[in-house]
Every structure is written in C-alpha cells, then in structure tokens.
Design a protein around this motif. Structure first.
Motif, short mmCIF file in Angstrom:
data_model
loop_
_atom_site.label_atom_id
_atom_site.label_comp_id
_atom_site.label_asym_id
_atom_site.label_seq_id
_atom_site.Cartn_x
_atom_site.Cartn_y
_atom_site.Cartn_z
N GLU A 1 -12.18 -78.45 66.61
CA GLU A 1 -11.47 -79.21 67.65
C GLU A 1 -11.88 -78.76 69.05
O GLU A 1 -11.66 -79.47 70.02
CB GLU A 1 -9.96 -79.04 67.45
CG GLU A 1 -9.19 -80.26 67.92
CD GLU A 1 -7.95 -79.93 68.71
OE1 GLU A 1 -7.71 -78.74 68.92
OE2 GLU A 1 -7.25 -80.86 69.12
N GLN A 2 -12.52 -77.57 69.14
CA GLN A 2 -12.96 -77.09 70.45
C GLN A 2 -14.22 -77.82 70.94
O GLN A 2 -14.64 -77.63 72.06
CB GLN A 2 -13.24 -75.58 70.39
CG GLN A 2 -11.97 -74.76 70.33
CD GLN A 2 -12.21 -73.27 70.14
OE1 GLN A 2 -11.46 -72.60 69.45
NE2 GLN A 2 -13.26 -72.73 70.74
N SER A 3 -14.83 -78.68 70.08
CA SER A 3 -16.03 -79.38 70.59
C SER A 3 -15.61 -80.53 71.48
O SER A 3 -14.59 -81.18 71.23
CB SER A 3 -16.95 -79.86 69.47
OG SER A 3 -16.22 -80.21 68.36
N VAL B 1 -16.06 -79.75 58.84
CA VAL B 1 -16.54 -81.05 58.38
C VAL B 1 -17.51 -81.58 59.45
O VAL B 1 -17.26 -81.48 60.65
CB VAL B 1 -15.36 -82.03 58.22
CG1 VAL B 1 -15.84 -83.43 57.87
CG2 VAL B 1 -14.38 -81.51 57.17
N ASN B 2 -18.62 -82.13 59.02
CA ASN B 2 -19.68 -82.67 59.90
C ASN B 2 -20.29 -81.59 60.79
O ASN B 2 -21.04 -81.90 61.72
CB ASN B 2 -19.19 -83.83 60.78
CG ASN B 2 -18.78 -85.04 59.97
OD1 ASN B 2 -19.12 -85.15 58.79
ND2 ASN B 2 -18.06 -85.96 60.57
N GLY B 3 -19.94 -80.31 60.56
CA GLY B 3 -20.50 -79.22 61.36
C GLY B 3 -20.04 -79.23 62.81
O GLY B 3 -20.70 -78.62 63.66
N ILE B 4 -18.89 -79.87 63.11
CA ILE B 4 -18.47 -79.91 64.52
C ILE B 4 -18.00 -78.51 64.95
O ILE B 4 -17.64 -77.68 64.12
CB ILE B 4 -17.36 -80.97 64.80
CG1 ILE B 4 -16.06 -80.64 64.06
CG2 ILE B 4 -17.85 -82.36 64.44
CD1 ILE B 4 -14.87 -81.45 64.55
N GLY B 5 -18.04 -78.26 66.24
CA GLY B 5 -17.59 -76.95 66.74
C GLY B 5 -18.20 -76.67 68.09
O GLY B 5 -19.00 -77.45 68.61
N ASN C 1 -20.50 -75.50 64.13
CA ASN C 1 -20.33 -74.44 63.11
C ASN C 1 -21.12 -74.80 61.86
O ASN C 1 -21.67 -75.90 61.76
CB ASN C 1 -18.84 -74.35 62.72
CG ASN C 1 -17.98 -73.75 63.81
OD1 ASN C 1 -17.90 -74.27 64.91
ND2 ASN C 1 -17.32 -72.66 63.51
N THR C 2 -21.10 -73.91 60.90
CA THR C 2 -21.70 -74.20 59.59
C THR C 2 -21.11 -75.51 59.06
O THR C 2 -19.89 -75.69 59.06
CB THR C 2 -21.35 -73.06 58.59
OG1 THR C 2 -21.87 -71.86 59.11
CG2 THR C 2 -21.91 -73.33 57.21
N SER C 3 -21.97 -76.40 58.62
CA SER C 3 -21.50 -77.69 58.15
C SER C 3 -20.99 -77.54 56.70
O SER C 3 -21.73 -77.10 55.82
CB SER C 3 -22.67 -78.68 58.25
OG SER C 3 -22.61 -79.62 57.24
#
Ligand code: KIV
Ligand code: ZN
Length: 514
Positions: free
Chosen positions: A16-18, A229-233, A238-240
């Motif tokens: 959520e920080q992305s 999920v989806n590697g968001i971050g 982050n690791t997907s």
C-alpha cells in the motif's frame, strides 16, 4: 527442517506504500478476504500507528478475517507497539511485527543511535510485544547492509526476548542471490538456538532480484517469504507473490522440495482484484499474471502448443485460475446463474450491492453480445457501496463535436443532497470533470487519466482510472461503463470519495520511518 514455506503477505502494508496504491477500509477488508481464499499464512494488515485509517483497517481485518495470522507493524517505540496491540485485540491469531534499522548507515544518518542503544530498544520492544501476544516477529531493517556480527547479536537478543520469527530484510534491494543465501546460512549457524526461530526474508526489487534472492534464501534455510500480490511496494516493489509461489510449485526440486500452502488457482483472481481496486494494472509481459504470460504469438510456438502444450508451456493457465473466460450468461439469465458465477470467481457481494450489480449486468447483457468474467469483475468493483461515500453520481449529459467547446450537465448527491451544474471544457472529459469539481468544491489535482477496454470488441466496457492528489496524498478511483464518459465521471467521483475517507483520518506527525 520443514519443507513448508510460510507466505507472509504484505500487500496491505508495504504494498500500500507504493504510489497510487492506497486503499480504503472496505477495499482492504475485501482484499484480505481474497488473501484468505488464496491461502496465505500471514496477512500484514497495516501499520496501526501511522494513521487512524491504518489503525481502523488493521482492526477491521483482524475482526473479519479469521483464518490467517493477522499482523500489525510497529517501530520499536513503546507507543507503536501498544497501538499495534490495540488494533490486533480481537484477532484470532495476532502477530506484532516490530522493527528497527541495524546498518551503520541508518544508525548514523537516520536514527542517530549507537549500536548499544539499538540493542536495548530491540530487547525492550520485543519484551513489551510478548506481553501482549505470543507471536512476535522482529525485523532488522537494512539487514543486508548491516555488519553480520552485529546482526547475529541483535537477532540473538530478539530471540532471547521472545521473538519467534526473525526477518532479514533487503530493504533497499541491494543484495544478490549468493550473498543473501550466505547471510541467511551464517545467521542460522551462528545464532544460539536458532532452530527455535523461523527465518524470514523480505526483499525489495530495486535490481530486479527480489524473487531470485527469496528463492536463494529458501535454499539456505529461510522458511517464511514476505511478498505482495503483483509485486507492488516501495519504489520497484517487493517480492512478487505469484512469481515466488509458482517458481516453488513448478520447480520443487530446485528448493529441496519446499512448497507453500497457496491455492494457486486463486492467484489470478487476487491479481485482478488488486488491479481493479487500485486502478494499477500489471504490465502485459509480467510473469504469471500479465496479459501475455500465456499467449503464444510466433507460428512455430502455436504449432508446438497445439501438438502438445508441454512444448512451450511450463505451467497451465488453469493452474493459476486463468480459465476460458466466456460467461455463458445472457440477457435471459436469472439471479441464481449470476450469483453462482460470482461465487465461482470469488466475488462475494450481497444485499444492495448485489442488486446494483445484477441490474448493471442485465443492462450490459442487453447492449453487449457476450459478457466475460472481466466484465463481471468490473461490474462488481463498480457496484461497491460505502456508507461513508460523500458523493454519488446521479446522471450526466454531454454535448460535444468537432466544432466548439464540449458541454456537460452533471447531477450529483453531496451528503445526500441533490446538486446540479453545467460546465464547458476543451473536450467532453474535461467538461465532465469541471462540472464534478465545481459541485464537490475539490481542491485536488488531477494527476493521471487512463482508459482501457475491459475486453475485446467495439461493444466492450471502458474502464477508467483516475489518479488525483491533495496535500501529498494520491488516490486512484475507477469506474466501468459501456460509455467511457460515464465511466470517467464514476472514476472521478470514486477517487474524490477515497480522498474524503483519508482526509477524515488523521496521519501521525512523524514520518513512517521505513
Ligand atoms: O523493507 C523493510 O525493511 C520493511 C521492514 C519494515 C520489514 O518493510
Ligand atoms: Zn519493505
């Protein structure tokens, strides 16, 4: 050593920080329910002290989602740990995750603390957290740029004070697979009684190595992977989750037979749900969940796949929940068939939201030859109602053409009171947005406007994402409709409601510190 790898999902916190990925309370609860269906072991639901909104979201997820462990993040400060414990009160299986940086770079420039002071903080915070819950995780932020001898000391203190998960974050995405594996193996070997702890990895993707680093760490003995999920971050993400899980499932022997408890057929629905909530789609060539991940374009590949899928396919689309997506429902289909299909897709809605979605489905089935699963996802995302919404789009009418300015008349309800106005603009979208902006008196800035067709064909629904920002916070709204101007109005109003939700919740004064 067990072969079972725990999946710690941090989509709702680090993800959520992305930028543009902030979610409101009901979106977080819906996503957490999907993560439960996916079979993750731990959901990091937020950072309770960061804002009232984060606190409420962790509390709501803890109350609603009873399967996985629910985790709240806290710096080592006393107030942070206490706030996390309060938010998790009511969780079936609560975990407090406390962290502090351990690299000299962070100690000198950010924390301005000595190694000894950090050591004392760790002991104090873990002991405090253990006073509230049995399950405590400790993270040494920027571990991969920390002195390994000091890491051994800090993790030993955390273990002694009662932490049972020791997380080794590659906070800035700096490490490489061999180096990371050596670090994990060294920690396991040198920390006294290390078998009492689960070693966890948390990688960022700045060099595109997050998944490779996580897998290398598993080979070295790590048993928890933190991922999204989806590697968001933050930054490059982050690791997907989908990549690391499918790598373990497709090549079990490469990691000594280690596997997760993930229901892989829920991977694609989870990815779609996240994109539809945030309005941030994955790139077409994204591994596992991208639009082209299973598309065979070259003739020689198509020929091979038709003869035997194994020639060019290392996993099936069905294994991650990508099914042939044509819905055999039409305008004569009833509520039951519609509800059954939603259930198969993991889209749970009821009451007034269900009625609205069913009506939208009927209207769509009237105007469109075939209704696809993607259409249903868009309809459901669009029918969600929050009792906290200040603004509701009632109707709009537009006049535009190749000559002159476009004109839009818009009717909205603001706090339940009907309001109406007309505005002109350089094009119809501009006119609609000006009218909505006048009626809502918003001071937000429009940052991004995106339209894409939900499915193929000229009769496809248009899905619009609108990013707006105010006072440093940006949010994404989305809307779907056969008429892209209606979809645009809905997306803008959705974004304004999200901004209102965040505005009502006061953030903490200090920076988050991660
Ligand atoms: O990247 C990081 O170091 C973090 C910690 C809070 C685990 O997100
Ligand atoms: Zn992180």
């Amino acid at each position: 050593m067990s072969d079972r790898i725990l999946i710690f999902d941090t989509t709702l916190r680090d993800g959520e920080q992305s930028p543009g990925c902030s979610m409101n309370l009901s979106e977080k609860v819906n996503l957490a329910r999907q993560l439960e269906r996916l079979g993750v072991d731990v959901i990091e639901a937020g950072f309770p002290i960061a804002s009232d909104g984060d606190f409420e979201s962790v509390k709501a997820v803890a109350k609603e989602v009873r399967g996985p462990i629910i985790c709240g993040l806290a710096r080592t400060g006393e107030a942070d740990v206490e706030r996390a414990a309060q938010a998790l009160d009511g969780a079936r299986a609560p975990r407090i995750h406390t962290f502090i940086a351990t690299s000299d770079i962070h100690l000198e420039h950010k924390l301005r603390m000595s190694r000894e002071q950090v050591r004392e903080e760790v002991e104090r915070a873990v002991t405090q957290a253990r006073g509230y819950v049995d399950d405590v995780e400790f993270s040494a932020e920027d571990a991969t740029r920390s002195d390994p001898d000091y890491l051994v000391e800090i993790f030993s203190v955390a273990l002694e004070a009662g932490a049972r998960t020791l997380n080794v974050p590659d906070t800035v995405g700096y490490t490489t697979p061999d180096e990371y594996a050596t670090l994990i193996a060294t920690l396991i070997e040198r920390i006294p009684d290390s078998s009492r702890a689960v070693f966890s990895v948390h990688c960022h993707n700045d060099l595109g190595l997050a998944v490779a680093n996580s897998l290398a760490a598993v080979r070295a003995g790590a048993r928890q992977i933190e991922c999204t999920v989806n590697g968001i971050g933050e930054r490059a993400g982050n690791t997907s989750m989908e990549e690391v899980v499918m790598a373990l499932r497709t090549r079990p022997q490469v990691c000594g037979g280690a596997d997760t408890g993930i229901q892989t057929q829920e991977i694609y629905p989870s990815s779609r749900m996240l994109s539809s909530i945030t309005g941030v789609s994955v790139q077409p060539n994204k591994a596992i969940v991208g639009e082209n991940a299973f598309a065979h374009e070259a003739g020689i590949h198509q020929d091979g796949v038709l003869k035997a899928a194994i020639t060019y396919e290392i996993m099936t689309p069905e294994s991650i929940g990508r099914t042939s997506n044509e819905l055999v429902l039409g305008k004569h289909s009833g509520r039951h068939a519609f509800a059954d299909r939603l259930e198969e897709l993991g889209l749970e809605i009821e009451g007034e939201e269900f009625q609205r979605a069913f009506k939208r489905f009927k209207d769509l089935a009237d105007s469109k030859k075939v209704v696809y699963d993607e259409d249903l996802e868009a309809i459901v995302a669009d029918s969600s109602i929050s009792t906290e919404d200040r603004f509701a789009l009632e109707s709009l009418a537009i006049q535009s053409g190749s000559e002159g300015r476009a004109r839009a008349s818009v009717q909205l309800k603001v706090d339940g009171v009907p309001r109406e106005t007309t505005a002109t603009g350089v094009g119809p979208v501009d006119a609609v947005f000006k009218a909505i902006s006048d009626l809502t008196e918003t001071e937000s800035e429009l940052e991004r406007y995106q339209v894409h067709a939900v499915t193929a064909g000229l009769d496809a629904q248009g899905e619009v994402s609108v990013t707006i920002s105010e006072a440093g916070r940006s949010v994404v709204g989305h809307g779907a409709h056969e008429d892209v101007l209606v979809a645009s109005g809905k997306a803008y109003v959705h974004a304004l409601n999200k901004l209102e939700w965040h505005r009502k919740r006061k953030p903490v004064e200090e920076p988050r510190g991660i």
